[in-house]
Design a protein around this motif. Structure first.
Motif, PDB file in Angstrom:
ATOM      1  N   THR A 175       0.719  -1.142   0.151  1.00 43.16           N
ATOM      2  CA  THR A 175       0.261   0.098   0.234  1.00 43.16           C
ATOM      3  C   THR A 175       0.881   1.062  -0.265  1.00 43.16           C
ATOM      4  N   SER A 176       0.619   2.626  -0.407  1.00 45.26           N
ATOM      5  CA  SER A 176       1.096   3.470  -0.522  1.00 45.26           C
ATOM      6  C   SER A 176       1.980   4.587   0.728  1.00 45.26           C
ATOM      7  N   ALA A 222      -1.059  -0.521  -7.206  1.00 41.54           N
ATOM      8  CA  ALA A 222      -2.747  -1.403  -7.898  1.00 41.54           C
ATOM      9  C   ALA A 222      -2.288  -2.106  -8.805  1.00 41.54           C
ATOM     10  N   MET A 318      -8.987  -0.094  -4.216  1.00 39.93           N
ATOM     11  CA  MET A 318      -7.810   0.016  -3.217  1.00 39.93           C
ATOM     12  C   MET A 318      -6.858  -1.071  -3.670  1.00 39.93           C
ATOM     13  N   THR A 319      -5.203  -0.907  -3.101  1.00 39.68           N
ATOM     14  CA  THR A 319      -4.651  -1.737  -3.510  1.00 39.68           C
ATOM     15  C   THR A 319      -4.799  -3.034  -2.891  1.00 39.68           C
ATOM     16  N   GLU A 320      -5.597  -3.540  -1.795  1.00 41.91           N
ATOM     17  CA  GLU A 320      -6.567  -4.963  -1.549  1.00 41.91           C
ATOM     18  C   GLU A 320      -7.646  -4.972  -1.960  1.00 41.91           C
ATOM     19  N   TYR A 377      -2.808  -9.174   5.340  1.00 43.91           N
ATOM     20  CA  TYR A 377      -1.830  -8.490   4.894  1.00 43.91           C
ATOM     21  C   TYR A 377      -0.922  -9.579   4.963  1.00 43.91           C
TER      22      TYR A 377
END
Length: 516
Positions: A175-176, A222, A318-320, A377
């Motif tokens: 993530t950023s 992402a 989102m990346t997630e 994660y």
């Protein structure tokens, strides 16, 4: 039914078989180069053979520190096709941050793009897991380093891709870190495959074989919003801009390649708009721009549509989420962030995680669930889900009667002044509509009396000046009086995070302390 593992290698194999002459266009350091999908498949498979020849095996992590180029694309597929994990690293991060991510991932190989050879050598010296440095494009190759072109040319092995479980890890992206410490998200082939199929729906990216897609979203962020998978899956021409993302370079690529659809963050399009306006240019081929990564004021969307003659699609992800969350359809006015495609469910809760009794037209904490949503994660001790399997996005949001999502800010960005909450997004939307303002952010400033007070930070639009008093006056009657910031800070250039979003962490560090 047949067993058919949902693995991402199938996208490029499909493109090579059914759209083999369609091109991957790349703005490389020496000029624009072109390879067909058929050539790209052959080169990527030969690269897979070369990587296996180095002793790499399924599950090994390969770091990439590179821009959006065809060489980077070949590294994506060359690693993922044989079950290795492509760990995309952000070249705009510091060496300390990059080293920490490489160490956590235990990358065995690092591949670097143009202008990044020195950083790559420094990381090789400090990261014990790294064994080889591969130079992708542009930079000279020094002793002990490997050259991508030489690896491909020297490889006669074309290993069969796939043949492993679809839950095999495919990619790793951190993530950023704009709101906290970066966390790794380990994508599987299945999650990427399903996200790609969702994104190709007609109310989403809606790519087709007649499209020419320019990816300005970085491939290190992402999954570049999934375009390296969705474009070959649809047979679209893929245009990769390389390192240069200024307005002039993008306008040239759009005009010369006949780009029809592109995607990126608001700061990219502000640069393009400033360039075409200053030089009285047109971009007649461009039909759609997918806008995401950060909120954009209505004034910017209207400016993009009117000046460029395009339809803007707003989005949230989102990346997630692998990363697609919601997207406004191509045939609707783009104001909200759109609706979720089949495969993502959304839930609004209160601050304690209790679902709100009414899910429409109320502000709540946004949670999501789906096959392309992270469960845990990378190397984390516990799942990132609540007891019912929902992932907390950290966003505040509203869902209207039609199911369209509107973000109401990050819960961490809320400002608590005198025991009451202030939402920065409401202020930013009003100020961002001012024609003299380029970028705007509202952050919390420590206050001895009230705890926190809002501080307005603005970057004037190119060629304009900003009058602070007039900006604050424009808020009168549109937000509560006690919401109005006490002070305006004008900056020459708004600090941006590595992904192009406004870096509120940096702003809080620079301006968030109490006034002396």
């Amino acid at each position: 039914m047949q067993e058919y593992a949902l693995t991402v290698d199938k996208f490029l194999v499909h493109a090579a078989k059914w759209h083999g002459s369609v091109e991957v266009v790349s703005a490389d350091p020496g000029g624009v180069t072109r390879k067909s999908y058929a050539e790209t498949l052959d080169r990527s498979r030969r690269l897979s053979g070369a990587l296996l020849g180095l002793g790499l095996r399924r599950g090994d992590r390969v770091g990439t520190l590179a821009w959006n180029t065809r060489h980077h694309l070949e590294m994506w597929y060359g690693t993922m096709g044989v079950g290795m994990v492509c760990h995309t690293l952000n070249p705009r991060l510091t060496a300390d941050h990059l080293a920490a991510m490489i160490d956590q991932a235990e990358d065995r190989i690092l591949a670097v793009g143009s202008g990044l050879g020195e950083v790559g050598r420094a990381l090789m010296a400090r990261c014990p897991s790294l064994e080889k440095l591969i130079i992708l494009d542009g930079d000279p190759v020094e002793g002990g380093q490997l050259d991508l072109e030489a690896m491909i040319e020297g490889s006669n092995e074309r290993p069969v891709w796939g043949g492993f479980d679809e839950q095999t890890p495919a990619g790793l992206c951190f993530t950023s870190g704009t709101t906290g410490a970066p966390k790794g998200v380990l994508y599987t082939h299945r999650s990427n495959y399903l996200n790609t199929i969702r994104s190709l729906q007609s109310d989403c990216l809606a790519l087709s074989r007649s499209d020419v897609a320019l990816i300005t979203v970085p491939m290190f962020h992402a999954n570049a919003w999934g375009f390296p998978f969705s474009a070959p899956a649809a047979g679209s021409t893929l245009v990769l801009p390389g390192r240069l993302m200024d307005g002039a370079s993008l306008a040239h690529l759009i005009r010369s390649e006949g780009v029809t659809v592109t995607a990126g963050v608001p700061t990219v399009w502000i640069g393009l708009l400033d360039h075409v306006e200053a030089n009285d240019l047109q971009v007649p081929s461009l039909e759609r721009i997918i806008l995401g990564g950060a909120g954009a004021p209505e004034s910017l969307i209207r400016r993009m549509e009117d000046r460029l003659g395009v339809r803007v699609q707003t989005s949230w992800g989102m990346t997630e989420l692998s990363p697609m969350g919601t997207l406004s359809p191509p045939d609707e006015v783009a104001l909200a962030s759109g609706r979720p495609a089949m495969g993502l469910d959304m839930l609004l809760t209160d601050a304690e995680g209790v679902p709100l009794p009414e899910q429409r037209n109320v502000v709540g904490h946004l949670k999501v669930k789906g096959p392309s949503v992270a469960r845990q994660y990378f190397k984390a001790a516990a799942p990132a889900l609540d007891a019912d399997g929902w992932f907390d996005t950290g966003d505040l949001a509203i869902i209207d009667d039609g199911g369209a999502l509107t973000l109401a800010g990050r819960s961490k960005d809320l400002i608590k002044s005198g025991g009451e909450w202030i939402n920065p997004v409401d202020i930013e939307d009003i100020i961002g509509a001012d024609p003299s303002v380029g970028l705007v952010a509202v952050i919390a400033r420590v206050d001895d009396k009230w705890g926190e007070r809002p501080l307005l930070v603005v970057e004037p639009r190119q060629g304009h000046s900003v009058e602070s008093g007039a900006l604050l006056k424009s808020l009168k009657g549109r937000v509560a009086d006690w919401w109005i910031p006490d002070r305006v800070v004008q900056v020459e250039a708004m600090p941006l995070a590595a992904t192009g979003k406004i870096d509120k962490t940096r702003l809080r560090a620079d301006y968030g302390q109490a006034l002396g």
